[in-house]
Write a protein that holds these residues in place. Sequence first.
Motif, PDB file in Angstrom:
ATOM      1  N   LEU A  36     -15.831 -10.053   5.001  1.00 40.15           N
ATOM      2  CA  LEU A  36     -16.319  -9.881   6.370  1.00 40.15           C
ATOM      3  C   LEU A  36     -15.844  -8.527   6.888  1.00 40.15           C
ATOM      4  O   LEU A  36     -14.704  -8.135   6.623  1.00 40.15           O
ATOM      5  CB  LEU A  36     -15.755 -10.981   7.283  1.00 40.15           C
ATOM      6  N   SER A  37     -16.692  -7.846   7.618  1.00 40.75           N
ATOM      7  CA  SER A  37     -16.258  -6.567   8.199  1.00 40.75           C
ATOM      8  C   SER A  37     -15.278  -6.843   9.338  1.00 40.75           C
ATOM      9  O   SER A  37     -15.304  -7.934   9.929  1.00 40.75           O
ATOM     10  CB  SER A  37     -17.463  -5.804   8.737  1.00 40.75           C
ATOM     11  N   PRO A  38     -14.414  -5.860   9.681  1.00 44.63           N
ATOM     12  CA  PRO A  38     -13.474  -6.073  10.788  1.00 44.63           C
ATOM     13  C   PRO A  38     -14.167  -6.460  12.093  1.00 44.63           C
ATOM     14  O   PRO A  38     -13.680  -7.320  12.831  1.00 44.63           O
ATOM     15  CB  PRO A  38     -12.776  -4.708  10.911  1.00 44.63           C
ATOM     16  N   SER A  39     -15.323  -5.860  12.367  1.00 42.50           N
ATOM     17  CA  SER A  39     -15.983  -6.212  13.637  1.00 42.50           C
ATOM     18  C   SER A  39     -16.541  -7.632  13.584  1.00 42.50           C
ATOM     19  O   SER A  39     -16.597  -8.326  14.603  1.00 42.50           O
ATOM     20  CB  SER A  39     -17.068  -5.195  13.983  1.00 42.50           C
ATOM     21  N   ARG A  82     -20.322 -22.055  11.656  1.00 48.22           N
ATOM     22  CA  ARG A  82     -21.660 -21.711  12.142  1.00 48.22           C
ATOM     23  C   ARG A  82     -22.161 -20.433  11.485  1.00 48.22           C
ATOM     24  O   ARG A  82     -23.346 -20.269  11.214  1.00 48.22           O
ATOM     25  CB  ARG A  82     -21.635 -21.541  13.669  1.00 48.22           C
ATOM     26  N   VAL A  83     -21.243 -19.494  11.209  1.00 51.23           N
ATOM     27  CA  VAL A  83     -21.640 -18.222  10.611  1.00 51.23           C
ATOM     28  C   VAL A  83     -21.989 -18.395   9.127  1.00 51.23           C
ATOM     29  O   VAL A  83     -22.936 -17.810   8.622  1.00 51.23           O
ATOM     30  CB  VAL A  83     -20.507 -17.178  10.767  1.00 51.23           C
ATOM     31  N   GLY A 105     -25.077  -7.137  -5.927  1.00 48.87           N
ATOM     32  CA  GLY A 105     -24.053  -6.741  -6.899  1.00 48.87           C
ATOM     33  C   GLY A 105     -22.860  -7.681  -6.907  1.00 48.87           C
ATOM     34  O   GLY A 105     -21.723  -7.226  -7.010  1.00 48.87           O
ATOM     35  N   GLY A 106     -23.128  -8.982  -6.756  1.00 53.50           N
ATOM     36  CA  GLY A 106     -22.034  -9.965  -6.823  1.00 53.50           C
ATOM     37  C   GLY A 106     -21.200 -10.050  -5.554  1.00 53.50           C
ATOM     38  O   GLY A 106     -20.204 -10.765  -5.512  1.00 53.50           O
ATOM     39  N   ALA A 107     -21.610  -9.312  -4.498  1.00 52.71           N
ATOM     40  CA  ALA A 107     -20.812  -9.349  -3.261  1.00 52.71           C
ATOM     41  C   ALA A 107     -21.649  -9.849  -2.087  1.00 52.71           C
ATOM     42  O   ALA A 107     -22.833  -9.522  -1.971  1.00 52.71           O
ATOM     43  CB  ALA A 107     -20.254  -7.971  -2.959  1.00 52.71           C
ATOM     44  N   LEU A 108     -21.026 -10.633  -1.246  1.00 50.40           N
ATOM     45  CA  LEU A 108     -21.676 -11.091  -0.021  1.00 50.40           C
ATOM     46  C   LEU A 108     -20.904 -10.470   1.140  1.00 50.40           C
ATOM     47  O   LEU A 108     -19.750 -10.835   1.399  1.00 50.40           O
ATOM     48  CB  LEU A 108     -21.624 -12.629   0.053  1.00 50.40           C
ATOM     49  N   LEU A 109     -21.515  -9.498   1.798  1.00 52.37           N
ATOM     50  CA  LEU A 109     -20.834  -8.803   2.888  1.00 52.37           C
ATOM     51  C   LEU A 109     -21.436  -9.237   4.216  1.00 52.37           C
ATOM     52  O   LEU A 109     -22.657  -9.162   4.399  1.00 52.37           O
ATOM     53  CB  LEU A 109     -20.975  -7.284   2.725  1.00 52.37           C
ATOM     54  N   ILE A 110     -20.580  -9.698   5.112  1.00 49.89           N
ATOM     55  CA  ILE A 110     -21.072 -10.143   6.414  1.00 49.89           C
ATOM     56  C   ILE A 110     -20.550  -9.204   7.485  1.00 49.89           C
ATOM     57  O   ILE A 110     -19.348  -8.991   7.608  1.00 49.89           O
ATOM     58  CB  ILE A 110     -20.663 -11.603   6.679  1.00 49.89           C
ATOM     59  N   ASP A 111     -21.498  -8.649   8.234  1.00 49.41           N
ATOM     60  CA  ASP A 111     -21.134  -7.671   9.272  1.00 49.41           C
ATOM     61  C   ASP A 111     -21.472  -8.259  10.645  1.00 49.41           C
ATOM     62  O   ASP A 111     -22.019  -9.364  10.755  1.00 49.41           O
ATOM     63  CB  ASP A 111     -21.909  -6.369   9.007  1.00 49.41           C
ATOM     64  N   LEU A 112     -21.181  -7.476  11.685  1.00 41.53           N
ATOM     65  CA  LEU A 112     -21.370  -7.961  13.048  1.00 41.53           C
ATOM     66  C   LEU A 112     -22.774  -8.518  13.337  1.00 41.53           C
ATOM     67  O   LEU A 112     -22.886  -9.612  13.905  1.00 41.53           O
ATOM     68  CB  LEU A 112     -21.015  -6.830  14.035  1.00 41.53           C
ATOM     69  N   PRO A 113     -23.862  -7.824  12.931  1.00 43.59           N
ATOM     70  CA  PRO A 113     -25.198  -8.359  13.256  1.00 43.59           C
ATOM     71  C   PRO A 113     -25.431  -9.764  12.695  1.00 43.59           C
ATOM     72  O   PRO A 113     -26.044 -10.606  13.351  1.00 43.59           O
ATOM     73  CB  PRO A 113     -26.154  -7.349  12.617  1.00 43.59           C
ATOM     74  N   GLU A 114     -24.910 -10.009  11.483  1.00 44.14           N
ATOM     75  CA  GLU A 114     -25.088 -11.350  10.882  1.00 44.14           C
ATOM     76  C   GLU A 114     -24.356 -12.399  11.718  1.00 44.14           C
ATOM     77  O   GLU A 114     -24.838 -13.517  11.906  1.00 44.14           O
ATOM     78  CB  GLU A 114     -24.551 -11.390   9.445  1.00 44.14           C
ATOM     79  N   VAL A 115     -23.167 -12.016  12.215  1.00 43.08           N
ATOM     80  CA  VAL A 115     -22.391 -12.967  13.034  1.00 43.08           C
ATOM     81  C   VAL A 115     -23.117 -13.221  14.351  1.00 43.08           C
ATOM     82  O   VAL A 115     -23.304 -14.372  14.773  1.00 43.08           O
ATOM     83  CB  VAL A 115     -20.954 -12.438  13.299  1.00 43.08           C
ATOM     84  N   GLU A 116     -23.579 -12.141  14.981  1.00 45.33           N
ATOM     85  CA  GLU A 116     -24.304 -12.291  16.258  1.00 45.33           C
ATOM     86  C   GLU A 116     -25.516 -13.209  16.071  1.00 45.33           C
ATOM     87  O   GLU A 116     -25.772 -14.090  16.889  1.00 45.33           O
ATOM     88  CB  GLU A 116     -24.793 -10.922  16.759  1.00 45.33           C
ATOM     89  N   ARG A 117     -26.230 -13.002  14.973  1.00 43.80           N
ATOM     90  CA  ARG A 117     -27.425 -13.809  14.727  1.00 43.80           C
ATOM     91  C   ARG A 117     -27.048 -15.285  14.566  1.00 43.80           C
ATOM     92  O   ARG A 117     -27.651 -16.161  15.181  1.00 43.80           O
ATOM     93  CB  ARG A 117     -28.139 -13.303  13.465  1.00 43.80           C
ATOM     94  N   LEU A 136     -24.466 -16.829  15.657  1.00 46.10           N
ATOM     95  CA  LEU A 136     -23.935 -17.427  16.883  1.00 46.10           C
ATOM     96  C   LEU A 136     -25.004 -17.520  17.973  1.00 46.10           C
ATOM     97  O   LEU A 136     -24.735 -17.982  19.075  1.00 46.10           O
ATOM     98  CB  LEU A 136     -22.722 -16.632  17.401  1.00 46.10           C
ATOM     99  N   GLY A 137     -26.192 -17.019  17.631  1.00 45.78           N
ATOM    100  CA  GLY A 137     -27.303 -17.129  18.590  1.00 45.78           C
ATOM    101  C   GLY A 137     -27.154 -16.207  19.770  1.00 45.78           C
ATOM    102  O   GLY A 137     -27.670 -16.482  20.853  1.00 45.78           O
ATOM    103  N   THR A 138     -26.411 -15.110  19.585  1.00 42.89           N
ATOM    104  CA  THR A 138     -26.212 -14.208  20.721  1.00 42.89           C
ATOM    105  C   THR A 138     -27.194 -13.038  20.702  1.00 42.89           C
ATOM    106  O   THR A 138     -27.182 -12.226  21.618  1.00 42.89           O
ATOM    107  CB  THR A 138     -24.753 -13.672  20.755  1.00 42.89           C
ATOM    108  N   VAL A 139     -28.001 -12.942  19.638  1.00 41.17           N
ATOM    109  CA  VAL A 139     -29.079 -11.932  19.681  1.00 41.17           C
ATOM    110  C   VAL A 139     -30.412 -12.608  19.408  1.00 41.17           C
ATOM    111  O   VAL A 139     -30.461 -13.707  18.899  1.00 41.17           O
ATOM    112  CB  VAL A 139     -28.895 -10.792  18.619  1.00 41.17           C
TER     113      VAL A 139
END
Length: 355
Positions: free
Chosen positions: A294-297, A323-324, A338-350, A352-355
């Motif tokens: 997960l990214s820091p943000s 939920r995320v 490439g074998g990695a699942l990276l989750i950044d702020l937009p994915e979290v916002e989506r 959580l239903g905030t965007v």
Amino acid sequence: MKTPDPLAIANALNRRVLGQDDAVREMAVALAKHLAGLRVGNILMIGSSGTGKTTLMRAVEGYLAADPELALRSAVVRIHANVLGDEALRGRPGEAVLGRLLERAREQLGPAAPVEQVLARASCGLVFVDEVDKIRSQVGGQPNVPGIRAQEALLTLIENEAIAYELPAWAGGGVTTVDSSGLLFVCAGAFEGLYDSVFDRVTIGKDRGALRPMTVMESGKVVEKLVFRLRDWLRNEDLFDYGMSPQFLSRFDAVVLLNDLSTDELVSIFLESPDSAYHQTQAYFASRGIHLALSPSAVRRIAAEASRQPRLGARALREVFRRVIRDYEYDPSKAVTGGALLIDLPEVERALGTV
Ligand SMILES: Nc1ncnc2c1ncn2[C@@H]1O[C@H](COP(=O)(O)OP(=O)(O)OP(=O)(O)O)[C@@H](O)[C@H]1O
Ligand SMILES: [Mg+2]
């Protein structure tokens, strides 16, 4: 063997319990004394739900269990306060605590150890009583009989030189007397509603006006604000009113308040706590050959969302993170590169239903 000092104990406990320095220190000093065979005053811990009370008890159990020599120093048991009320109603107050201590002592000393030795070991053990606020003597103005009985049972157990105790069959049966003055009790509870009742007392109740607004700077503006911290205002009377009897409270040398957790502390718990949902989920993905990050943000956003549910404390992290992550757990294929699942702020916002 040398007894560990409070600093070493606190360092170990701090790996599992974050943001609770006061409680960890108090526990570390008490444990150092207890392990040195000295008498220690009992401790009452008060803190909102999900702030680390049970985690601290478990951390102490884990700390002792991790070192075979330390593990043999003290018989430790953890018990839910309600159990005491139930057994007191059946006319056997204190039996569960003593019975479990005896079992723990026997495990440590081996089945061949003489009963006297097992009893001696058990009578200087460490007893954690969790959810102690559930044994209040009244709830909503109505007497709570199991609670009253449970407090009486604990009174019988704490600092009593001669408790009548019926020995189990393996110890030969019969009634013996146990001296419990060497036991260390650490009780903890959330005491829900205590915060509000103390706040009311100093704002609109008996001590109305005691809490004065303070002038603070907020977003560059000077504002008048009521700054209330329970630790500044909590008195024994508040705990009596809550339903803990004066005799019961007088058995505790220290009342320790745990802090409510800030967003920064929730971030640390999410990233660093060994039983964080993040680590568990990383392990799940790793078992399927996927590296989850997960990214820091993204982490900060999850912690901020969790802190909007203060009643849950750090437990909210698990709920928000679920939920995320739930859709990715079901089918990560579209998001993995490439074998990695990276989750950044937009994915979290989506999520959580905030965007
Ligand atoms: N201070 C903390 N440091 C690390 N993890 C924490 C902390 N507080 C809570 N947690 C995490 O949150 C979860 C719940 O914490 P815990 O069981 O200790 O809460 P509690 O204070 O006993 O609450 P309750 O009053 O509801 O029993 C645990 O899984 C733990 O990992
Ligand atoms: Mg708990």
